[in-house]
Write a protein that holds these residues in place. Structure first.
Motif, PDB file in Angstrom:
ATOM      1  N   ALA A  61      -2.990  -5.839  -6.133  1.00  0.00           N
ATOM      2  CA  ALA A  61      -2.496  -6.307  -4.841  1.00  0.00           C
ATOM      3  C   ALA A  61      -1.693  -5.216  -4.272  1.00  0.00           C
ATOM      4  CB  ALA A  61      -1.703  -7.644  -5.062  1.00  0.00           C
ATOM      5  N   GLY A  62      -1.396  -3.942  -5.019  1.00  0.00           N
ATOM      6  CA  GLY A  62      -0.837  -2.917  -4.497  1.00  0.00           C
ATOM      7  C   GLY A  62      -0.137  -2.102  -5.833  1.00  0.00           C
ATOM      8  N   ALA A  63       0.739  -1.271  -5.313  1.00  0.00           N
ATOM      9  CA  ALA A  63       1.412  -0.408  -6.331  1.00  0.00           C
ATOM     10  C   ALA A  63       2.591  -0.159  -5.947  1.00  0.00           C
ATOM     11  CB  ALA A  63       0.598   0.814  -6.483  1.00  0.00           C
ATOM     12  N   VAL A  64       3.467  -0.055  -6.808  1.00  0.00           N
ATOM     13  CA  VAL A  64       5.013   0.537  -7.024  1.00  0.00           C
ATOM     14  C   VAL A  64       5.024   1.724  -7.437  1.00  0.00           C
ATOM     15  CG1 VAL A  64       7.311  -0.008  -7.575  1.00  0.00           C
ATOM     16  CG2 VAL A  64       5.556  -1.819  -6.874  1.00  0.00           C
ATOM     17  N   ALA A  65       5.852   2.662  -7.092  1.00  0.00           N
ATOM     18  CA  ALA A  65       6.196   3.952  -7.896  1.00  0.00           C
ATOM     19  C   ALA A  65       7.496   4.668  -7.366  1.00  0.00           C
ATOM     20  CB  ALA A  65       4.974   4.963  -6.844  1.00  0.00           C
ATOM     21  N   VAL A  66       7.726   5.474  -8.330  1.00  0.00           N
ATOM     22  CA  VAL A  66       9.124   6.105  -8.482  1.00  0.00           C
ATOM     23  C   VAL A  66       8.848   7.664  -8.553  1.00  0.00           C
ATOM     24  CG1 VAL A  66      11.433   6.282  -9.413  1.00  0.00           C
ATOM     25  CG2 VAL A  66      10.305   3.878  -9.357  1.00  0.00           C
ATOM     26  N   SER A  67       9.585   8.437  -7.969  1.00  0.00           N
ATOM     27  CA  SER A  67       9.492   9.916  -8.185  1.00  0.00           C
ATOM     28  C   SER A  67      11.172  10.445  -8.184  1.00  0.00           C
ATOM     29  CB  SER A  67       8.748  10.541  -7.123  1.00  0.00           C
ATOM     30  OG  SER A  67       8.468  12.067  -7.462  1.00  0.00           O
ATOM     31  N   GLY A  68      11.254  11.267  -9.128  1.00  0.00           N
ATOM     32  CA  GLY A  68      12.720  11.872  -9.266  1.00  0.00           C
ATOM     33  C   GLY A  68      13.281  11.995 -10.572  1.00  0.00           C
ATOM     34  N   LEU A  81      11.512   5.664  -3.828  1.00  0.00           N
ATOM     35  CA  LEU A  81      10.825   4.513  -4.268  1.00  0.00           C
ATOM     36  C   LEU A  81       9.809   4.205  -3.244  1.00  0.00           C
ATOM     37  CD1 LEU A  81      14.163   2.516  -4.933  1.00  0.00           C
ATOM     38  CD2 LEU A  81      13.048   3.944  -6.601  1.00  0.00           C
ATOM     39  N   ALA A  82       8.481   3.954  -3.550  1.00  0.00           N
ATOM     40  CA  ALA A  82       7.276   3.667  -2.787  1.00  0.00           C
ATOM     41  C   ALA A  82       6.735   2.359  -3.204  1.00  0.00           C
ATOM     42  CB  ALA A  82       6.571   4.743  -2.782  1.00  0.00           C
ATOM     43  N   VAL A  83       6.325   1.684  -2.068  1.00  0.00           N
ATOM     44  CA  VAL A  83       5.636   0.397  -2.535  1.00  0.00           C
ATOM     45  C   VAL A  83       4.263   0.579  -1.584  1.00  0.00           C
ATOM     46  CG1 VAL A  83       5.584  -2.060  -2.388  1.00  0.00           C
ATOM     47  CG2 VAL A  83       7.476  -0.923  -2.947  1.00  0.00           C
ATOM     48  N   ALA A  84       3.327   0.483  -1.940  1.00  0.00           N
ATOM     49  CA  ALA A  84       1.984   0.453  -1.334  1.00  0.00           C
ATOM     50  C   ALA A  84       1.054  -0.907  -1.200  1.00  0.00           C
ATOM     51  CB  ALA A  84       0.996   1.516  -1.664  1.00  0.00           C
ATOM     52  N   ASP A  85       0.173  -1.032  -0.325  1.00  0.00           N
ATOM     53  CA  ASP A  85      -0.640  -2.153  -0.282  1.00  0.00           C
ATOM     54  C   ASP A  85      -2.127  -1.976  -1.337  1.00  0.00           C
ATOM     55  OD1 ASP A  85      -2.739  -0.524   0.965  1.00  0.00           O
ATOM     56  OD2 ASP A  85      -2.113  -1.537   2.857  1.00  0.00           O
ATOM     57  N   ASP A  86      -2.824  -3.125  -1.280  1.00  0.00           N
ATOM     58  CA  ASP A  86      -3.890  -2.829  -2.099  1.00  0.00           C
ATOM     59  C   ASP A  86      -4.688  -1.692  -1.774  1.00  0.00           C
ATOM     60  OD1 ASP A  86      -4.596  -3.984   0.446  1.00  0.00           O
ATOM     61  OD2 ASP A  86      -6.391  -4.855  -0.621  1.00  0.00           O
ATOM     62  N   HIS A  87      -4.825  -0.918  -0.724  1.00  0.00           N
ATOM     63  CA  HIS A  87      -5.380   0.129  -0.432  1.00  0.00           C
ATOM     64  C   HIS A  87      -4.708   1.534  -0.741  1.00  0.00           C
ATOM     65  CE1 HIS A  87      -8.651  -2.233   1.493  1.00  0.00           C
ATOM     66  NE2 HIS A  87      -7.686  -2.772   2.085  1.00  0.00           N
ATOM     67  N   GLY A  88      -3.531   1.351  -1.292  1.00  0.00           N
ATOM     68  CA  GLY A  88      -2.583   2.460  -1.599  1.00  0.00           C
ATOM     69  C   GLY A  88      -1.815   3.007  -0.130  1.00  0.00           C
ATOM     70  N   ALA A 142       1.864   6.185  -5.738  1.00  0.00           N
ATOM     71  CA  ALA A 142       1.551   4.649  -5.169  1.00  0.00           C
ATOM     72  C   ALA A 142       0.267   4.696  -4.786  1.00  0.00           C
ATOM     73  CB  ALA A 142       2.528   3.980  -4.235  1.00  0.00           C
ATOM     74  N   PHE A 143      -0.237   5.392  -3.945  1.00  0.00           N
ATOM     75  CA  PHE A 143      -1.686   5.481  -3.484  1.00  0.00           C
ATOM     76  C   PHE A 143      -2.703   5.467  -4.771  1.00  0.00           C
ATOM     77  CE2 PHE A 143      -5.120   8.337  -2.510  1.00  0.00           C
ATOM     78  CZ  PHE A 143      -5.854   7.649  -1.398  1.00  0.00           C
ATOM     79  N   SER A 144      -2.478   6.491  -5.636  1.00  0.00           N
ATOM     80  CA  SER A 144      -3.261   6.725  -6.926  1.00  0.00           C
ATOM     81  C   SER A 144      -3.232   5.549  -7.619  1.00  0.00           C
ATOM     82  CB  SER A 144      -2.719   7.758  -7.558  1.00  0.00           C
ATOM     83  OG  SER A 144      -2.691   9.092  -6.850  1.00  0.00           O
TER      84      SER A 144
END
Length: 140
Positions: A112-119, A32-39, A62-64
């Motif tokens: 305001a950012g992003a949330v991502a999941v992998s797996g 699980l990843a959380v990124a800011d508004d710049h990724g 999340a960056f993308s």
């Protein structure tokens, strides 16, 4: 002066906990990843048993999503389009990916950012990421 909206560490913790709980309920594991508004990463959690390779993938999803202001899977569909598709390298940074599972977090119409999941599968990754976003928005 322009002030940017961005996720906080408290937002990241709320998202991670909600996603972790959803995965536990399903008996699954992921990164699980959380990124800011710049990724850029705010938080990363690799649950027990999650593939090591998913660490970079979740971070890049999340960056993308944050940088391109759209779901990472949408970028993948655009890149693979048979008539208008293009090499993802044109974005100029190897962190851009087109796998599903990275979602931008919209606050007052602004990313305001992003949330991502992998797996998991792309669809499951997106479903869990949406749970994280819901937790962030519920806390606002």
């Amino acid at each position: 002066m322009r002030l940017a909206k961005t996720l906080s560490d408290a937002d990241a913790r709320a998202a991670l906990e909600a996603m972790r709980a959803a995965l536990a309920d399903r008996g699954k594991t992921a990164v699980l990843a959380v990124a800011d508004d710049h990724g850029e990463p705010i938080a990363l959690l690799r649950l027990d048993g999650a593939p090591l390779s998913s660490v970079a993938v979740a971070t890049n999803k999340a960056f993308s999503a944050a940088r391109l202001r759209r779901p990472s899977g949408e970028t993948g569909r655009r890149v693979r389009h048979p008539e208008t598709g293009f090499d993802i390298a044109y974005y100029g940074d190897p962190r851009y990916v087109g796998w599903g599972g990275g979602l931008p977090v919209m606050v007052d119409g602004v990313v305001a950012g992003a949330v991502a999941v992998s797996g998991l599968t792309d669809a499951e990754d997106e479903e869990i990421a949406a749970i994280g976003i819901a937790a962030i928005l519920a806390a606002l």
